[in-house]
Write an enzyme that holds these catalytic residues in place. Structure first.
Site, mmCIF file in Angstrom:
data_model
loop_
_atom_site.group_PDB
_atom_site.id
_atom_site.type_symbol
_atom_site.label_atom_id
_atom_site.label_comp_id
_atom_site.label_asym_id
_atom_site.label_seq_id
_atom_site.Cartn_x
_atom_site.Cartn_y
_atom_site.Cartn_z
ATOM 1 N N GLU A 1 -0.401 -8.822 4.401
ATOM 2 C CA GLU A 1 -0.269 -9.103 5.779
ATOM 3 C C GLU A 1 -1.346 -9.487 6.698
ATOM 4 O O GLU A 1 -1.478 -10.074 7.786
ATOM 5 C CB GLU A 1 0.497 -7.851 6.566
ATOM 6 C CG GLU A 1 -0.091 -6.741 6.915
ATOM 7 C CD GLU A 1 -0.299 -5.947 5.817
ATOM 8 O OE1 GLU A 1 -1.117 -4.705 6.302
ATOM 9 O OE2 GLU A 1 -0.038 -6.147 4.736
ATOM 10 N N HIS B 1 -3.211 -5.114 1.427
ATOM 11 C CA HIS B 1 -2.426 -5.418 2.608
ATOM 12 C C HIS B 1 -2.383 -6.944 2.766
ATOM 13 O O HIS B 1 -3.204 -7.411 3.561
ATOM 14 C CB HIS B 1 -3.229 -4.795 3.704
ATOM 15 C CG HIS B 1 -3.088 -3.327 3.729
ATOM 16 N ND1 HIS B 1 -2.151 -2.773 4.627
ATOM 17 C CD2 HIS B 1 -3.924 -2.253 3.324
ATOM 18 C CE1 HIS B 1 -2.349 -1.403 4.281
ATOM 19 N NE2 HIS B 1 -3.210 -0.989 3.745
ATOM 20 N N CYS C 1 0.720 -1.272 -0.292
ATOM 21 C CA CYS C 1 -0.021 -0.195 0.136
ATOM 22 C C CYS C 1 0.713 1.284 0.157
ATOM 23 O O CYS C 1 1.494 1.580 -0.896
ATOM 24 C CB CYS C 1 -1.093 0.254 1.016
ATOM 25 S SG CYS C 1 -2.510 1.139 0.944
#
Length: 204
Positions: A186, A184, A84
């Protein structure tokens, strides 16, 4: 090996945990550490640059004297995942979907042009299944996400999303040892962190 997460803003804990889980899944011994100072970049085998607000991250990195060292580390070949706003920080060309050119501090190491906030504001955040070349299908979370307007060699697009506002957009890019995403990973998967660890281990 030691892997670092730039800890100036964003999903730092989530990236640290994703690296730990990825290492366990790959049976690789890896220590995941926070990076807030230039000297903490020494000896890293891999690096993650989280999201947040790209102008703030860039200015903080500049103020802390870490921006140039970050650029050197990425350019030296350390496998890097940028997500991002982290991807915005890496890009060579950046503009905002509303205000145009940003003039923000950049690492400028990724051969890509990025448009910030391309999908709108926070309320326009969304999730989608994304097919990523070399990685597979992942659930992707887009939060005030950018898009990659274009890439040029050696960078190449490895994932796209069709969106009613932005059209067909590039949402993930690879350039040699660098993976950059508009979303994202993660938050939903260890796939990208595993890819970076495998690069660091010489497997990918």
């Amino acid at each position: 090996m030691k892997v670092g997460v730039l800890a100036l803003q964003g999903d730092v804990e989530e990236h640290l945990e994703a690296f730990r889980r990825a290492a366990a899944e790959l049976n690789i011994s890896a220590e995941a550490v926070r990076v807030k100072r230039a000297d903490q970049l020494d000896g890293l085998s891999a690096l993650a640059i989280p999201g947040g607000e790209s102008t703030t991250i860039g200015k903080l990195a500049q103020r802390l004297g870490i921006l140039d060292r970050l650029r050197t580390v990425v350019e030296s070949g350390v496998p890097t995942l940028a997500t991002c706003a982290g991807a915005v920080l890496l890009a060579k060309e950046v503009r905002d979907s509303v205000v145009g050119p940003t003039g923000q501090p950049l690492l400028a190491v990724l051969n890509a042009a990025v448009v910030r906030n391309a999908y709108g504001r926070q309320r326009d955040s969304f999730e989608a299944n994304v097919d990523v070349e070399g990685i597979g299908t992942v659930r992707a979370v887009f939060i005030r996400a950018p898009i990659f307007a274009k890439t040029w060699p050696p960078a190449r697009a490895i994932a796209h999303v069709d969106h009613p506002r932005a059209g067909r957009a590039i949402v993930a890019v690879r350039q040699d040892h660098v993976l950059a995403t508009a979303f994202h990973p993660e938050l939903t998967t260890t796939a990208f962190h595993k890819a970076v660890l495998e690069m660091a281990a010489g497997r990918l």
